[in-house]
Each structure stands twice: as C-alpha cells, then as structure tokens.
Design an enzyme around this catalytic site. Sequence first.
Site, short mmCIF file in Angstrom:
data_model
loop_
_atom_site.label_atom_id
_atom_site.label_comp_id
_atom_site.label_asym_id
_atom_site.label_seq_id
_atom_site.Cartn_x
_atom_site.Cartn_y
_atom_site.Cartn_z
N GLY A 89 0.79 -1.34 -0.15
CA GLY A 89 -0.06 0.07 0.00
C GLY A 89 0.66 1.31 0.05
N LYS B 38 10.44 7.81 6.07
CA LYS B 38 11.41 7.79 7.31
C LYS B 38 12.77 7.18 7.04
CE LYS B 38 8.12 9.28 8.39
NZ LYS B 38 6.59 9.61 8.08
N GLY C 119 1.26 20.68 6.93
CA GLY C 119 0.91 19.45 7.63
C GLY C 119 2.11 18.73 7.86
N ILE D 198 -1.37 19.08 0.45
CA ILE D 198 -2.54 19.70 1.44
C ILE D 198 -3.24 18.74 1.94
CG2 ILE D 198 -2.12 22.07 0.33
CD1 ILE D 198 -4.36 20.97 -1.52
N HIS E 146 17.83 5.44 34.12
CA HIS E 146 18.42 6.79 33.95
C HIS E 146 19.74 6.56 33.13
CE1 HIS E 146 20.01 10.81 34.98
NE2 HIS E 146 21.20 10.19 35.45
C1 FAD Z 1 4.46 10.68 2.43
C2 FAD Z 1 3.43 10.08 3.68
C3 FAD Z 1 3.90 9.82 4.45
C4 FAD Z 1 3.47 9.10 5.71
N1 FAD Z 1 3.77 8.77 6.74
C5 FAD Z 1 3.10 8.03 7.77
C6 FAD Z 1 3.43 7.82 8.97
O1 FAD Z 1 4.75 8.03 9.47
N2 FAD Z 1 2.91 7.03 9.80
C7 FAD Z 1 1.52 6.73 9.89
O2 FAD Z 1 1.05 5.91 10.61
N3 FAD Z 1 0.79 7.11 8.43
C8 FAD Z 1 1.97 7.68 7.51
N4 FAD Z 1 1.22 8.01 6.43
C9 FAD Z 1 -0.12 7.56 6.04
C10 FAD Z 1 -0.38 6.06 5.79
O3 FAD Z 1 0.40 5.66 4.64
C11 FAD Z 1 -1.59 5.69 5.47
O4 FAD Z 1 -2.31 6.00 6.54
C12 FAD Z 1 -1.76 3.94 5.13
O5 FAD Z 1 -0.87 3.68 4.28
C13 FAD Z 1 -3.23 3.80 5.08
O6 FAD Z 1 -3.25 2.36 4.97
P1 FAD Z 1 -4.50 1.68 4.04
O7 FAD Z 1 -4.35 0.12 4.41
O8 FAD Z 1 -5.92 2.11 4.68
O9 FAD Z 1 -4.43 1.93 2.71
P2 FAD Z 1 -3.27 2.24 1.59
O10 FAD Z 1 -2.04 2.30 2.24
O11 FAD Z 1 -3.65 3.44 0.91
O12 FAD Z 1 -3.44 1.18 0.79
C14 FAD Z 1 -4.46 0.93 -0.29
C15 FAD Z 1 -4.09 -0.17 -0.98
O13 FAD Z 1 -5.36 -0.53 -1.92
C16 FAD Z 1 -4.69 -0.20 -3.25
N5 FAD Z 1 -6.18 -0.20 -3.94
C17 FAD Z 1 -6.81 0.99 -3.89
N6 FAD Z 1 -7.92 0.74 -4.73
C18 FAD Z 1 -7.95 -0.44 -5.29
C19 FAD Z 1 -8.80 -1.23 -5.90
N7 FAD Z 1 -10.05 -0.77 -6.59
N8 FAD Z 1 -8.26 -2.61 -6.43
C20 FAD Z 1 -7.21 -3.04 -5.78
N9 FAD Z 1 -6.24 -2.31 -5.11
C21 FAD Z 1 -6.62 -1.04 -4.68
C22 FAD Z 1 -3.80 0.74 -3.39
O14 FAD Z 1 -3.14 0.67 -4.59
C23 FAD Z 1 -3.14 0.52 -2.21
O15 FAD Z 1 -1.93 -0.49 -2.61
C24 FAD Z 1 2.05 8.60 5.34
C25 FAD Z 1 1.50 8.83 4.21
C26 FAD Z 1 2.39 9.56 2.96
C27 FAD Z 1 1.71 9.85 1.72
#
Ligand code: FAD
Lengths: 543, 480
Positions: free
Chosen positions: B42, B53, B184, B271, B445
Amino acid sequence: MAIEFKLPEVAEGIESVDIAEILVAEGDRIEPGAVICEVETDKSVAEIDCPYSGTVARILVSPGQTVPVGTPLVLLEDAAASAATPTAEVLESAVKTNISDDTAPPQPAAPASDTENFEVEISLPEVAEGVTSVDIAEVLVSVGDVIKAGDVICEAETDKSVAEIDCPDAGTIRAIHVAGGQTVNVGEPLVTIEVSTAPEADAPATPASTASPVTSAETPVVAAPADALAPANVTGSPSTQRTPAPAGPATRRLARKLGVDLHQLRGSARGGRIVIEDIEGYVRSRLAQPAEVAGGTASMGIVAAAPLPDFSKFGPVEKQPLNKISRTAAANLHSAWITIPHVTQHNQADITELESARKRYVKDNPKSPKITMTAIMIKAVVGALRTFPKVNSSIDLTSGELILKKYYNIGVAVDTPNGLVVPVIRNCDQKNVLQVAAELTDLALKARDRKLKPEDMQGASFTITNLGGIGGTSFTPIVNHPEVAILGMSRGQKVLQMEEGKIIERLMLPLSMSYDHRAINGADAARFIVKLSGSLTNFFELF
Amino acid sequence: MANKHAQLVVLGGGPGGYPAAFAAADNGMQVVLVDEGRQPGGVCLNRGCIPSKTLLHVAKLINESREAADWGVTFQPPEIDLEKLRNFKNNVVGSLCGGIEGLCKARGVELIKARGTFTDSSTLELKSADGEVSTLSFDHCIVAIGSVPTMPPFFDIGDDRVMDSTGALELNDIPDRLLVVGGGYIGLEMGSVYAALGSEVTVVEMSSGLLPGADRDLVSPLRKRLTKQFSAIHVNTKVARLAPADSGIVASLEGEGVDPELTFDRVLISIGRRPNSGNCGLQNTQVDIDNKGFIKIDRNQRTADPKLLAIGDIAGEPMLAHKATREAKVAVETLLGEPAEFDNIAIPAVVFTDPELAWAGKTEAEAKAEELEYTAHRFPWAASGRAQTLGRTEGITKILVEPTKQRVIGVGIVGPGAGEMIAEAVMALEMGATARDLADSIHAHPTLSETMMEAAESAIGQPTHFFRAKPKKNIAGSPQ
Ligand SMILES: Cc1cc2nc3c(=O)[nH]c(=O)nc-3n(C[C@H](O)[C@H](O)[C@H](O)COP(=O)(O)OP(=O)(O)OC[C@H]3O[C@@H](n4cnc5c(N)ncnc54)[C@H](O)[C@@H]3O)c2cc1C
C-alpha cells in the site's frame, strides 16, 4: 457568537466543488445574502451566498481548492443568523479552527471574577405520584448551555405520560448524567450545573451558551447488518459517548464478552482502575443474586415438569428416544409458551373465487410450479405485513425496543417423518407467486429428504403453518420466537350464505393467528387478519 | 484465472489490508488479497511511511554531522550520491514489500495483483495490469483501499516539477529551490529531507500555524528549528496560482509581507489526502459514504452493507497506518464473532521531523474545546540529563491529567525520539493509568523517558529536577 459557514449543497448530487474565486476579505462586514465565493461544479458555476450577517474573521478555503459539501468556508464573528436558517453550527471555541496564536502557550481559562461559583447536581424530581422511575426521552440541554431557572432539561416518559423536567436553578450546564432511552429513578442526578451567585447569568458567559443541542454527532450511524455479522446496536448507544471506563484493553474485552457495563463497576486498582479481578467479582456477585427480569418482577424460570409415574403399573409401554429435531422443538416451544403472552385471533376468509382461479391455473399450466394455497398465502401475508409493520417485528425487553424488520422472510412449517421443521423463504416481497411456489416445493422436498441446511431455516420474520391438508376447523399455533406472530391455516369449508335472497355456496378458509401480545395489541391483530382475509377475497390486491 | 470464489476477500494491500488478510488466514479462513500495486504494502510501504522515514533518517544524520561542529567535531560537507541514496530507499521498500509477499505464501493467502471493482455486494471484477479480466465473488470483503494525495485541478498544471508526496519521494533531483504547499506533517517531513540534502525550502501554510491539530506550545520548538533549516515559512498565506516558466514554477502568493511572486525549481503539493471511494464501484453496494468520501462504519468496522467491512484510510480519520492495522484486527475478529470493538482511547500521532512531535489521547486544545476538567503539566527537557547530553534541550513533555482521580487523559511530546516515547503514553492511556502510576514507575537513567515520569510527578507534587512555584491549574469555574 462565532459561526463557521459551511459549503451548502450546491445542486442535487454534487458532492464537491472547486473554489473559483473568493469574493469577501477578512475583516469584511457582511449582511445575509452576501456572496462569499464562486464555485465550479462539473456542470456550472455557482455563487455561494451566506445566510448570516457578521464579520469575516477568517477565510478557510482558497481558490483552486476542491472541497466537499460541508467544508467550512469562512469563520464569521459576531454572527447572527437570518430568520430561516436552521443550519448554523456554532463553534464551541475558536480553538477548533486552529486560529489560536502559534506562539502563545495555551492559557488557563480566565479565572472567575468576583462572583462565586459552585456546582449543583439537579436530580430527578417526583414527576407524578407513585412514579418511581422514568425513561428519559430526550435530553434538551448540552454541556456549556447557560440556562434559566425553569428551563426544560429533558423530556421523560412515565408509563402513562410524557413530562418535561425543568431546572429549578439558573446556571451553566457542566455535566449531563443521563442519555435518551435511559431509565432513571427519582432522586438520581440528571445534570450538574454551575450556579453563580452573581445577579443574573444572562450575559454571554461562554461562547457556546447559545448552542442548540448537538444534533447528529460525527459518529457514523450504520444500520446493523444482518447476515453472518452479529447485529450490534451502534446508534447512539450511551456507552460510546461516555468517557471510557478506566480499564485496560484486555479488561474491556472481557467485559464485552460477558456483557458487563464497566461503568457499573468500581475499580479496585489505583485511581479506581478496573482490573480483571473486579469483573470476576462483579459477575460472581451478580450470579449470587436472584435472577431478575426487566421490569423488576422475579422470573419464574422454566418450571420443571412434575416427575412421571411408573406407567407400566397401568399397562405395557414402549420407550422411544426423541430425536434432535423433536428435542429442540420441544425446548423452543416450551420457552415460547412460557415467555410469550399468547392470544389467538380467528377469522374465515372467503376464497371461493381465489380457489377456483388457482385450480384453473394449475390445470391449465401443468408445467408451471404448483401454485398452492400456502404459496398464495405467503404473498398475501407480505401485503398485510407491509400495512402492519409491527407484526413483522421482534420485541427486545432488555433494551426496551421493538425491532421492526424491513425484510419479509416467511417461514413455513413442514411436517416431515422426522418431525416439524420450518424452512424459510427469503425476501418474499421481491418474488412473485410462481417463484415463491417453486421455492416452497423445493424446500419441502429438501425438508423431507433431511437436506435442509441450518441457513435454510434461519432468519424468518413471520411463520405460516398450514394444517388444511389434514383437516380440522381451527387451532392455536405457538409463536415461533423471536417472531411475534404465526398464522395457522385449517381446511377450507363450504358454507351456505344468503346473498340477495338466494342461498349460495362459498368456500371459507379458517385462519388462526397467534401473536405476542407484548408486541401487538388486539385491535391491530384483528385489523391484520381482516386485511389479510380481504386480500384473499379481493385477490387483485395481491398483484 | 476465471471466476473464483473466496470466503474472504481483502481489497487493498496496505497496512490495513495485509494484516487483515493475515489475521483471517491465521484463523482458518480462505483468503484472497487483491491489490493493484506492483508489490503489496500500500501507500505506507511503497510511497508513504517507510520511504519517507528512510530519507528522514539520512536527513537527521546530515544535520547532526553539521551540529557536531559546535562540540568540536567537524566533518567535511556531505557528498550526496543521489542514485545510491535512491537505491537505499528503494531497497528498504523492496525488502519490506517482498517480505509481505513471502508472508502471504507462508500463510496461504492468495495474492492477486489486479484492480478490483465492485459489481454488486458480493462480486468484484478484477482487471490485472496486462488487461486480463475475471470475477471474484466472496462471502465477505474487507475494503482497505486507502487514500491518495489531494491534488486540486488548479495546481495540477501538467508540469512534472509540481509533485505530490509520491513524486517527492522519488527523489529525481535535489532542486535548488523547493516550495512546499501545506504545513502539515507530510509537507514538513519532506521539506526537512530536501532541506538537509541542500534545497532551499519555502513552506506556505494557509492557516495561522504549522501542524494544525497539534498543541501550539509543542509546535513552537519545532517551528523555531525549522525556521533555521528552511529558507522561509509563511503562514496565513495562500498559493493563488502556479505557472510554469523556463526559470521554474512561478508561484503567486497572497499573504502579509510575502513576495507576491516567487520562482521555484520544484513544488510539492501536500495539502491533504482523500479517500479512494470514488472509482471502484462502491455505488453498486449498500455502503454509505459520508460527504468527505469515507465509508461509514460502526465500532466493529461494519458498513451499511452486511457483506462489507471497511478499515484504514477509507474508513475515516485519522488517516494513519497504525490505525488501519488495529482496525484490521477488529474487522477480522468481528467476522469471527469475537468480542472485538474499536474502543481505543489513544491513536498516537507522530511527526517525524527533527525534533519529533508526538501526541496521544486528548490534546490540550481538545480538552479545552470539550470543556474537560484537566491540569496540564509540562516538563522542560532543559531539566533532563539525557537531553543535555544530546545537546537537545528544546523538548517538552506534557501530561494532561483529570483532577479528581489524576487519571492521564493526554500526553504530548516534542523532542528527538518523541515518536518512540509516545508508546508509554499510549499504554498509560489505554490502561487508565494515573499520574502516580507513571511517577512511581522506575524509568531508566539517563533516558528521555524520565521526562514522562517527571511530568507525572509535577501532577502530584514537584518533579525532582524542576521547581515551579505553583503548578498550573485549569479547572473551569471551580470554587476558588
Ligand atoms: C508521505 C507519506 C508519509 C506517511 N507517513 C506516515 C507515518 O509516518 N505514519 C503513519 O501512520 N502513516 C503515515 N502515512 C499515512 C499512511 O501511509 C496511511 O495511513 C496508510 O497507508 C493507510 O493504509 P490503508 O491500508 O488504509 O491504505 P493504503 O496504504 O492506501 O493502501 C491501499 C491499497 O489499496 C490499493 N487499492 C486501492 N483501490 C484498489 C482497487 N480498487 N483494487 C485494488 N487495489 C486497490 C492501493 O493501490 C493501495 O495499495 C503517510 C503517508 C504518506 C503519503
């Protein structure tokens, strides 16, 4: 007061817009109707005007931004709503909009001036003579509200009436101890108010003082889906609003598993923290108490039958083991008979024309699924259930709710060599009589061959049992818990009737509906059966 | 791959989806995990938490090597081999994603790399990258399709010098001048990376402060340090227009004391993120979607559709990986009929800048807005031995305590390592710990974790290493 003016719905189905241009500036004084910005949807450009007057304190969007409906556009200070705008959402505090100064550390709340403030608990007064507890219908104040003496705190239902409970003192609501749906005893606290000894608290003491009771919280309200997922009541359950009980995740999980409300417990660890031992102790002490059912009357339990005499003294006997189906049915019937106050309503439906039409159809369409009177009855019952939704319900005395079902799954009792089974035809409202008939035949065959799966027998919302094939004039079926009604059909009988001075022969079908009197009152049951019978006589209603 | 049926389909292979698939398989379900990506993981693994990171660690190393000059240790300015750095990052991502594929195999989870579209509540149409189409039906589906960066059409000017976070993580070059739109956590983290690598970074934030949502007193030390690392931070400023030119991207800025036009070599739009609910056939199911595009769920992750559950970014704020993973466990346990519920008290938030900023439970702003009774206890890191040894005394550990039982209701920390330290706060919050529980527990400590103990001590008396004439009380309207 400060108001966030949010993007209203621009046109039906439009969920988000692009901000094209902002037409006000921070500091502008605006009147109701002032255009705040221009937005683009995929179809048009629209002007968004603001129903409030006030001073634009902050603009919260910028051109080019795509924003969904409901996004705050501007923050208005000293805002006033024009008459017809019920949607004002008053900010509890400017902190929410993150406009607090970046550099200044949060300051403690301004100390109370020279007035002295103290907190008073307002408890439930005696609402009427002899009334010891009430159900809270609705809480009409929110924390932070400034109220006058005599303002209504909540509406309460007694078993006879609805009463408004008003507050004897003026002050600011500091805490609310009850929630809609809760049963409260006389003397139990409703709210805590902060009373001020200052002359009169009509000055705007807090910015939130004019807030109307919070309408719908952000928590998603989702219909509890049926299916394999156990339905959970998440809509406004008070536990989701209370501050979490002081207990760790494993303790909370155990409480959920055992159905223990942690807020009822006093924790033994430091600071009142509840530990697993506290739950164990609580459950143990509850089990030691005599069982009680809702309403306070002691439960009769399932009364054990008197011991049997030795029948062989009177003649030869043979012992036959009960099979699983019979044992289960016996237990279910017994508990339904004991727990449900049964009433049976009888009627005779004139099916003369319906029966001859049915016979004709069956004769003319030998290849079609066999239309039986039961199949027709299923459709007729669905029609009547739609008119009387309470008959398609379950009653939950623990939560004090009637659960109305929006689906029409009809169980049909089938007599098999192994005993009684009740397969279910699902979503009968979405099937025509031919489909119902086909499914019925199929299920009946499966029942006889013991091929029914457990799913085939689950989820009924109403049951029909037809003994017409055997005979009899009427009977009193037992409601199939947790449903609230069951329809019995007996053998159709030819009777002679007078019509315009002539004797005519009519075919009358005896119907007997037993129902749970806690869920359905007698008049409604009579109306139901009359409507049902009528639809069989004037059977065009069925199509 | 023709028509297939699965007991459970997990749609989306991020930190919501893959833990759900694994937990379900571990409990004996027949599970198919569908993700359209080249490799599972994801956003978090491929273009979010992990690559960002990785780069932030490098940035911190660079900054510390510079700061060491103050302690008498001077290094040559770093030489940056961008390709090697990129490979390092890609290898980290690759090995973690490969690990997930391996774990799928080991647990018998079938991984299908395809895009799924709901045709109804129990069927997905799958389309793989090579265009092959098939259908997959299921008893239940856990929807974990995540979110994507918000890119308003207005900024989307068709010039690849304007990037989102995914573009910024690709590290195509080190621009001389980088504009970060949005203050942010993603903007500040990526801005920090590029600043350390040598870019002149300008941050523009529309609201009045960086990191809306965090307490101002905790943001303040971070802001001070970022002001040194970045060439400018403009709050209360809007980017009205971006226009491509040969010299760079020309940004029109609206704000007090800000040049109305500035030119940048690259622009990062950070944003916000929006849920992916728009284009995968959810309208063919019974799920309810709110006006922000999130699928509405109950405390068991159930949606309005009895066949579908939803977890992670698609199921609402906060959009964080660890929230997604916890929701995954709740969803699977719900399917198994276990007494699970998303009843968590604390979802920690961590900003991986230098210093780090982390909080859990109530922020002070929230406590105020909700009119909770609380006392706030700040322990300044200047009084921490460990912070002194690190030369990092700007930190603050703050504990909010409910005054009657002294139960901890919120913790906020700013300082290096805050992201690791917040774990103790989460545990305290979930366990219903009181200030004395923290104060009476022995903390090693010299460690930064002692600041938690000392902040708690100030809730019940005076901390050893700091003396304050009178602790700050903040009890609204209590008798004087
Ligand atoms: C630059 C950046 C830094 C971040 N840093 C942090 C952090 O330090 N700590 C933290 O907790 N969070 C962080 N996040 C947020 C974190 O990445 C997300 O909250 C997290 O990935 C969400 O997980 P998820 O499983 O909900 O979805 P996602 O990780 O978004 O995964 C969804 C997956 O589903 C797939 N998908 C979507 N629709 C379909 C479909 N119709 N069919 C098949 N596959 C599909 C996508 O391609 C993706 O692979 C960061 C995000 C970004 C962009």
